[in-house]
Design an enzyme around this catalytic site. Sequence first.
Site, PDB file in Angstrom:
ATOM      1  CG  HIS A 260      -1.599   0.900   0.749  1.00 31.46           C
ATOM      2  ND1 HIS A 260      -3.145   0.508   0.930  1.00 31.46           N
ATOM      3  CD2 HIS A 260      -1.576   2.407   1.770  1.00 31.46           C
ATOM      4  CE1 HIS A 260      -3.564   2.436   0.943  1.00 31.46           C
ATOM      5  NE2 HIS A 260      -2.145   3.254   1.428  1.00 31.46           N
ATOM      6  CD  GLU A 261       1.203   3.694   3.912  1.00 33.79           C
ATOM      7  OE1 GLU A 261       1.554   4.641   2.986  1.00 33.79           O
ATOM      8  OE2 GLU A 261       0.296   3.732   4.240  1.00 33.79           O
ATOM      9  CG  HIS A 264       0.208   6.023  -0.238  1.00 29.96           C
ATOM     10  ND1 HIS A 264      -0.619   6.714  -1.729  1.00 29.96           N
ATOM     11  CD2 HIS A 264      -0.285   5.546   0.154  1.00 29.96           C
ATOM     12  CE1 HIS A 264      -2.462   6.554  -0.788  1.00 29.96           C
ATOM     13  NE2 HIS A 264      -1.604   5.609   0.215  1.00 29.96           N
ATOM     14  CD  GLU A 290      -5.612   6.080   0.507  1.00 32.70           C
ATOM     15  OE1 GLU A 290      -4.305   5.705   0.619  1.00 32.70           O
ATOM     16  OE2 GLU A 290      -6.185   4.155   1.137  1.00 32.70           O
TER      17      GLU A 290
HETATM   18 MG    MG Z   1      -2.820   5.276   2.213  1.00 28.39          MG
END
Ligand code: MG
Length: 496
Positions: A260-261, A264, A290
Amino acid sequence: MPHPDYLQFISLVKEFKALGAAGAVLSWDQETYMPAKGAEIRADQLAVISGLAHEKLVSPQIGDLLIRLEKAPGLSQVEQVNIREIRRIFNRERKIPKELIQDFAKTQSLAHEAWASARTNNDFGTFAPWLEKLVNMRKKMAVLIGGNDPYDVLMDEFEPSARAADIQPIFEALRKELVPLVAKIAASSKKPSPLSGHYPVEKQRDFGIEVANAMGFDFDAGRLDLSAHPFCTSFGPNDVRITTRYNEKNFASALFGIMHEAGHGLYEQALETQHACTPLAEPVSMGIHESQSRLWENMIGRSRPFWNHFYPKLQANFPETLNQVPLETFFRSINIVRPSLIRVEADEVTYNLHILLRFELEHALFSGKASVNDLPELWNRKMEEYLGIRPKNDSEGVLQDIHWSMGSFGYFPTYALGNLYAAQFFAAAKREMPDLDQKIREGDLRPLREWLRDKIHRHGMTWHASELCQRATGETLNAQYFSTYLKSKFEELYEI
Ligand code: MG
């Protein structure tokens, strides 16, 4: 040759952005390495920096230059974007007095510490006065900035031009699709079991780094550290920090946090260095941001093609635990749908219901329909209504998220928007690259990363979210892609 006024303007903008980045370094440190007793002095330091950044932005110099440049002929698109975006935040910030900005920054830091200990001690009462202060300060700011709905003013900071009135019907429609889907899954005879076993932290970290590398996260321009709540922060395209947390009984928490990160992080690292420290090299909105993290975490990280390549590698890291677990059993175990209390660990189907709840509570807070002291009970009641479960205490209820402790109201809806954008982007990428699944099955994540870089990342703030989405996919936000994605995946998995 750029306009001389533009050169002066952009050097002031870069000073303002440098102060912002310095503040971000201090905040990153606060979340990762700072000892607990450092909180108070850190709050003072952050307050000074945010005050200086505010002064720099709303200075008469920048104000005059904006007026002159807005009339100047022959500006390039790059120059026009930077002028437009600085004007947008200039107009917001100059309406808020410096004292309020500094007071807010200091309150943020102290409230954050109060929240952390309230969560540990399961004591909403000690956090409530701080939350009340933050809400009142944000209300005051919204009134000063102006606009019909104070909540829209707050959202604008994270999702420029978003309006609660537009989001509400999208979320309503989503809820009508999700609640029955959750019910059908609960009634299914398929009951995949979660994986058990022991996953040493070092091995989890090694594997997470291997996956982040395969995604294209550049560790020469980034770091992975440990924090209580995973996040990504950037001090420029060549210095992007991601964090995760480890649970030795469950590898998924850290791994999907890293994916997830790193999703980003890929966005931040792909912004153009030649425009660093200007709006052009900034992500367009938190919803688009996101979409990148959720696409990698879920649409890739929880997909069959991805694990076709990576499962043998995961098994090699945890042979005693996983060598006897077939790929299909593993795949089902990482896609279990079950109503749960903690948002960041929620599955893809129930996740958005957590967001809807938060959006509704925030909107009620800022339209005067609820007070801070109502929150724990409202929270628990909505959890029961949407997910059929009730938190045993406030630590697993109203105190679980970091956002309110930082005064970030209006941020939550961007998570659901991110899921919707992610499905739409992924569908467009597959349309344009019919062999995309095959590439992913072979462990080649580059075509997807390059598509995202080309269609989304490199443009920074050139266009706002809606136009960016139109250009990348041929249409503005269409929630149908997300519904179709969820149904086709989970109806097959749960045989419904
Ligand atoms: Mg996030």
